[in-house]
Design an enzyme around this catalytic site. Structure first.
Site, PDB file in Angstrom:
ATOM      1  CE  LYS A  89      -3.790   2.275   2.480  1.00 36.31           C
ATOM      2  NZ  LYS A  89      -4.724   2.170   3.630  1.00 36.31           N
ATOM      3  NE  ARG A 122      -3.784   8.217   6.978  1.00 38.88           N
ATOM      4  CZ  ARG A 122      -5.040   8.270   6.593  1.00 38.88           C
ATOM      5  NH1 ARG A 122      -5.378   7.898   5.370  1.00 38.88           N
ATOM      6  NH2 ARG A 122      -5.981   8.678   7.431  1.00 38.88           N
ATOM      7  CE  LYS A 141      -6.343   1.865  -0.913  1.00 39.54           C
ATOM      8  NZ  LYS A 141      -6.989   1.920   0.408  1.00 39.54           N
ATOM      9  CE1 TYR A 193     -15.042   3.044  -3.280  1.00 36.22           C
ATOM     10  CE2 TYR A 193     -13.021   3.315  -4.557  1.00 36.22           C
ATOM     11  CZ  TYR A 193     -13.673   3.235  -3.336  1.00 36.22           C
ATOM     12  OH  TYR A 193     -12.950   3.329  -2.165  1.00 36.22           O
TER      13      TYR A 193
END
Length: 325
Positions: free
Chosen positions: A194, A216, A247, A312
């Site tokens: 990620k 982050r 990801k 999505y």
């Protein structure tokens, strides 16, 4: 004329192209992300995540029913709590929003695969993916909270847990806690690779989880790194991950391919909110054809080596596959 290879023979018609097509996205490859909120009678479109909604628990029967009707076999749940605190107590509460949602979905659709995102960012007042101590995210304390969260999801009826936090050792600790509590049958889909990506913007708005200070980058991966991805996957597999994930997807097609070439475990890729929103917005302004762009993007992810795609576009893609066989 000198003889040459006539590749166009196999492109001459739609039927011929279909016959020799190398990569096909199936409905069973798709995992649909859903956002759940407290309240009643809520179906609220999410700004900047066009066509996606916040649903209250009482609306899940209808919303998930549409997913099931399309033949999609799995969803992943994200929850937005009413109250946040520094310890992320809402993440592992027995009556937390995700825990309620799991029970509601499984009551109506017991055969649907319910995956839960295991992270703390939606539940912490500071918006970070772990517990903050003295201004920094404390890795070892965070993995205990993450393990408690995963256990609470399993107890509520989740079929799979998916830690997305990127704390070191969290897969191993979650595996230990699940096994100790008679959930050895619950698999772990780890967000193994990620990246600290700019493409998460619409999601952070949808989940109300932007960090309140800093960023982050101390726990998510540097977008410049390739070999680190291999180390991350290897570590997660050694700790007990059953499915590994890359990801984002489109911006990291090369990483998907690299992971697929090196590892034989099931591989997921997350076609993230920014990648989705770019297509939607470009289509809205007439710059792209939405459906064709959707199909091309998801096919590229599958071609790169992903076995399953969190997107999505899952419902739209399922409709397209149904129409086009």
């Amino acid at each position: 004329m000198k003889d040459f290879k006539r590749s166009r023979r196999l492109r001459s018609s739609a039927e011929m192209r279909c016959l020799v097509q190398e990569t096909t996205v199936h409905i069973s490859d798709l995992i649909y992300p859903m956002f759940v909120v407290h309240g009643e009678n809520i179906k609220r479109e999410i700004p900047n995540l066009f066509g996606q909604y916040h649903h209250s628990v009482d609306q899940l029967k209808k919303a998930v029913g549409e997913v099931v009707e399309l033949g999609i076999k799995a969803i992943v749940l994200f929850g937005l709590p009413e109250v946040k605190d520094e310890e992320a107590s809402g993440a592992y509460a027995a009556e937390g929003i995700v825990q309620q949602a799991i029970r509601e979905v499984k009551k109506h659709y017991p055969n649907l695969l319910v995956i839960t995102d295991v992270c703390l960012c939606q539940y912490t007042s500071h918006g970070h993916c772990g517990v903050v101590k003295e201004g920094t995210v404390n890795n070892d304390e965070s993995i205990e909270t993450l393990a408690s969260t995963a256990l609470s999801h399993a107890m509520a009826g989740a079929d799979m847990v998916a830690p997305s936090d990127m704390m070191d050792g969290r897969v191993g600790r979650i595996r230990e806690v699940l096994d100790e509590n008679n959930f050895k049958h619950i698999p772990i889909m780890s967000y193994s690779v990620k990246y600290a990506s700019a493409f998460y913007g619409p999601f952070r708005s949808a989940a109300n989880c932007a960090p309140q200070f800093g960023d982050r980058k101390t726990y998510q991966m540097d977008p410049a790194n390739r070999l680190e991805a291999i180390r991350q996957v290897q570590a997660d597999l050694e700790e007990g991950a059953d499915i590994i994930m890359v990801k984002p997807a489109l911006a990291y097609i090369d990483i998907i391919r690299e992971v697929r070439d090196r590892f034989s475990m099931p591989l997921a890729a997350y076609h993230v909110s920014g990648e989705y929103a770019m297509i939607k917005l470009a289509a809205k302004h007439g710059l792209l054809k939405e459906e064709e762009s959707m199909v091309e993007a998801l096919t590229a992810i599958k071609r790169a080596g992903a076995d399953m795609i969190l997107t999505y576009f899952a419902k739209d893609m399922a409709r397209w596959i149904r129409r086009n066989g």
